[in-house]
Design a protein around this motif. Structure first.
Motif, mmCIF file in Angstrom:
data_model
loop_
_atom_site.group_PDB
_atom_site.id
_atom_site.type_symbol
_atom_site.label_atom_id
_atom_site.label_comp_id
_atom_site.label_asym_id
_atom_site.label_seq_id
_atom_site.Cartn_x
_atom_site.Cartn_y
_atom_site.Cartn_z
ATOM 1 N N PRO A 19 -29.488 40.249 63.363
ATOM 2 C CA PRO A 19 -29.626 39.466 64.600
ATOM 3 C C PRO A 19 -29.934 40.354 65.811
ATOM 4 O O PRO A 19 -29.514 41.501 65.879
ATOM 5 C CB PRO A 19 -28.259 38.801 64.770
ATOM 6 N N PHE A 20 -30.659 39.784 66.755
ATOM 7 C CA PHE A 20 -30.988 40.459 68.002
ATOM 8 C C PHE A 20 -29.897 40.102 69.018
ATOM 9 O O PHE A 20 -29.582 38.932 69.201
ATOM 10 C CB PHE A 20 -32.345 39.993 68.527
ATOM 11 N N ALA A 25 -25.560 42.795 78.412
ATOM 12 C CA ALA A 25 -25.077 41.476 78.837
ATOM 13 C C ALA A 25 -23.609 41.241 78.447
ATOM 14 O O ALA A 25 -22.828 40.763 79.281
ATOM 15 C CB ALA A 25 -25.967 40.374 78.291
ATOM 16 N N PRO A 26 -23.177 41.579 77.246
ATOM 17 C CA PRO A 26 -21.758 41.380 76.917
ATOM 18 C C PRO A 26 -20.831 42.261 77.761
ATOM 19 O O PRO A 26 -19.754 41.823 78.161
ATOM 20 C CB PRO A 26 -21.661 41.759 75.437
ATOM 21 N N VAL A 27 -21.254 43.472 78.051
ATOM 22 C CA VAL A 27 -20.428 44.381 78.860
ATOM 23 C C VAL A 27 -20.265 43.814 80.267
ATOM 24 O O VAL A 27 -19.152 43.736 80.802
ATOM 25 C CB VAL A 27 -21.062 45.793 78.904
ATOM 26 N N VAL A 28 -21.374 43.403 80.865
ATOM 27 C CA VAL A 28 -21.332 42.824 82.212
ATOM 28 C C VAL A 28 -20.501 41.541 82.199
ATOM 29 O O VAL A 28 -19.705 41.302 83.114
ATOM 30 C CB VAL A 28 -22.767 42.567 82.733
ATOM 31 N N GLY A 29 -20.662 40.720 81.168
ATOM 32 C CA GLY A 29 -19.892 39.490 81.061
ATOM 33 C C GLY A 29 -18.397 39.726 81.010
ATOM 34 O O GLY A 29 -17.621 39.026 81.667
ATOM 35 N N VAL A 30 -17.973 40.715 80.246
ATOM 36 C CA VAL A 30 -16.539 41.026 80.145
ATOM 37 C C VAL A 30 -16.012 41.543 81.481
ATOM 38 O O VAL A 30 -14.952 41.112 81.951
ATOM 39 C CB VAL A 30 -16.278 42.054 79.005
ATOM 40 N N VAL A 31 -16.748 42.447 82.114
ATOM 41 C CA VAL A 31 -16.304 43.000 83.403
ATOM 42 C C VAL A 31 -16.193 41.894 84.448
ATOM 43 O O VAL A 31 -15.188 41.795 85.169
ATOM 44 C CB VAL A 31 -17.256 44.123 83.872
ATOM 45 N N LEU A 32 -17.202 41.042 84.541
ATOM 46 C CA LEU A 32 -17.161 39.958 85.526
ATOM 47 C C LEU A 32 -16.073 38.934 85.196
ATOM 48 O O LEU A 32 -15.441 38.388 86.110
ATOM 49 C CB LEU A 32 -18.523 39.288 85.638
ATOM 50 N N SER A 33 -15.838 38.684 83.920
ATOM 51 C CA SER A 33 -14.755 37.760 83.534
ATOM 52 C C SER A 33 -13.403 38.299 83.962
ATOM 53 O O SER A 33 -12.547 37.548 84.460
ATOM 54 C CB SER A 33 -14.761 37.532 82.019
ATOM 55 N N ARG A 76 -21.281 32.332 77.809
ATOM 56 C CA ARG A 76 -22.563 31.924 77.215
ATOM 57 C C ARG A 76 -23.615 33.015 77.409
ATOM 58 O O ARG A 76 -24.378 33.324 76.496
ATOM 59 C CB ARG A 76 -23.009 30.595 77.839
ATOM 60 N N GLN A 77 -23.662 33.608 78.604
ATOM 61 C CA GLN A 77 -24.620 34.677 78.864
ATOM 62 C C GLN A 77 -24.334 35.892 77.990
ATOM 63 O O GLN A 77 -25.240 36.573 77.535
ATOM 64 C CB GLN A 77 -24.611 35.061 80.347
ATOM 65 N N SER A 78 -23.066 36.153 77.743
ATOM 66 C CA SER A 78 -22.690 37.297 76.912
ATOM 67 C C SER A 78 -22.991 37.078 75.439
ATOM 68 O O SER A 78 -23.054 38.030 74.675
ATOM 69 C CB SER A 78 -21.195 37.587 77.066
ATOM 70 N N SER A 79 -23.154 35.829 75.033
ATOM 71 C CA SER A 79 -23.345 35.532 73.614
ATOM 72 C C SER A 79 -24.775 35.152 73.253
ATOM 73 O O SER A 79 -25.002 34.612 72.171
ATOM 74 C CB SER A 79 -22.382 34.425 73.190
ATOM 75 N N VAL A 80 -25.734 35.448 74.130
ATOM 76 C CA VAL A 80 -27.121 35.140 73.771
ATOM 77 C C VAL A 80 -27.514 35.984 72.556
ATOM 78 O O VAL A 80 -27.056 37.120 72.389
ATOM 79 C CB VAL A 80 -28.106 35.370 74.952
ATOM 80 N N SER A 81 -28.348 35.401 71.708
ATOM 81 C CA SER A 81 -28.769 36.093 70.493
ATOM 82 C C SER A 81 -30.011 35.421 69.930
ATOM 83 O O SER A 81 -30.383 34.324 70.338
ATOM 84 C CB SER A 81 -27.654 36.078 69.441
ATOM 85 N N ALA A 82 -30.625 36.093 69.004
ATOM 86 C CA ALA A 82 -31.719 35.522 68.217
ATOM 87 C C ALA A 82 -31.435 35.930 66.775
ATOM 88 O O ALA A 82 -31.377 37.121 66.456
ATOM 89 C CB ALA A 82 -33.068 36.038 68.684
ATOM 90 N N THR A 83 -31.244 34.937 65.923
ATOM 91 C CA THR A 83 -30.845 35.201 64.542
ATOM 92 C C THR A 83 -31.968 34.827 63.590
ATOM 93 O O THR A 83 -32.249 33.642 63.394
ATOM 94 C CB THR A 83 -29.569 34.406 64.201
ATOM 95 N N PRO A 84 -32.616 35.840 62.998
ATOM 96 C CA PRO A 84 -33.684 35.552 62.045
ATOM 97 C C PRO A 84 -33.150 35.314 60.637
ATOM 98 O O PRO A 84 -32.129 35.881 60.230
ATOM 99 C CB PRO A 84 -34.538 36.824 62.092
ATOM 100 N N ALA A 90 -33.307 31.343 65.020
ATOM 101 C CA ALA A 90 -32.436 30.563 65.901
ATOM 102 C C ALA A 90 -32.252 31.372 67.180
ATOM 103 O O ALA A 90 -31.721 32.484 67.146
ATOM 104 C CB ALA A 90 -31.095 30.299 65.242
ATOM 105 N N VAL A 91 -32.721 30.833 68.305
ATOM 106 C CA VAL A 91 -32.658 31.517 69.591
ATOM 107 C C VAL A 91 -31.563 30.867 70.430
ATOM 108 O O VAL A 91 -31.674 29.701 70.800
ATOM 109 C CB VAL A 91 -34.013 31.450 70.332
ATOM 110 N N ARG A 92 -30.506 31.604 70.696
ATOM 111 C CA ARG A 92 -29.396 31.113 71.526
ATOM 112 C C ARG A 92 -29.546 31.711 72.917
ATOM 113 O O ARG A 92 -29.322 32.902 73.118
ATOM 114 C CB ARG A 92 -28.068 31.518 70.910
ATOM 115 N N ASN A 93 -29.938 30.887 73.886
ATOM 116 C CA ASN A 93 -30.089 31.303 75.265
ATOM 117 C C ASN A 93 -28.959 30.714 76.097
ATOM 118 O O ASN A 93 -28.075 30.039 75.578
ATOM 119 C CB ASN A 93 -31.451 30.869 75.819
ATOM 120 N N LEU A 94 -29.019 30.923 77.382
ATOM 121 C CA LEU A 94 -27.966 30.465 78.285
ATOM 122 C C LEU A 94 -27.777 28.951 78.227
ATOM 123 O O LEU A 94 -26.660 28.460 78.188
ATOM 124 C CB LEU A 94 -28.292 30.896 79.718
ATOM 125 N N MET A 95 -28.856 28.196 78.185
ATOM 126 C CA MET A 95 -28.756 26.741 78.286
ATOM 127 C C MET A 95 -28.805 26.002 76.955
ATOM 128 O O MET A 95 -28.708 24.786 76.937
ATOM 129 C CB MET A 95 -29.862 26.208 79.201
#
Length: 160
Positions: A19-20, A25-33, A76-84, A90-95
């Motif tokens: 997966p991509f 993004a996860p690091v920033v998400g954790v710090v901001l959380s 949600r922003q921290s968990s974006v991914s693309a799973t081939p 499967a592209v998981r974006n913010l929305m």
């Protein structure tokens, strides 16, 4: 002698289906959380009711609801991914999450002036792949190239 066929019928070795995911993004998400949670705690501890600040239960609930919304967006922003998979992507974006078959993807576009990779779809639409972010530099360029290789490998019709 011809190249060996893979179990899915394709010629040649199957590309990497890892997966991509973005690096930062996860690091920033954790710090901001952590900052949001600390801010809520500090607000509840240090804002003492007085003549100027009369906080009722509704005010506290509003703060909790807003903090919850912020945490949800950050998660949600921290968990974006693309799973081939061999069947598609499967592209998981913010929305939301979009599931595509490989044949639906025409090409992958990515350059340093783009925030993230973009898929050109057979129906003329475009889809951002937020899991491949330009903030990740060289890692993102390799990921975009790998995604393009997957589209090339799986997106064409099987040879008869």
């Amino acid at each position: 002698m011809t190249a060996p066929r893979e179990p899915d019928g394709r010629v040649g070795p199957a590309p990497d289906l890892t997966p991509f995911r973005p690096r930062w993004a996860p690091v920033v998400g954790v710090v901001l959380s952590i900052l949001v949670l600390a801010g809520v705690v500090l607000l509840f501890v240090f804002v003492q009711p007085n003549a100027a600040t009369r906080l009722g239960i509704g005010d506290y609930l509003l703060v909790v609801v807003v903090a919850g919304l912020l945490l949800g967006i950050l998660w949600r922003q921290s968990s974006v991914s693309a799973t081939p998979t061999p069947r598609g992507l499967a592209v998981r974006n913010l929305m939301g999450t979009t599931r595509l078959e490989w044949a639906q993807i025409v090409s992958v576009r990515f350059s340093p002036d783009r925030a993230w990779a973009q898929l050109d779809l057979a129906d003329g639409d475009q889809l951002a792949v937020m899991a491949i972010q330009s903030a990740d530099g060289e890692r993102a360029r390799h990921a975009a190239a790998r995604l393009a290789a997957l589209v090339q490998h799986y997106g064409t019709a099987l040879d008869a």
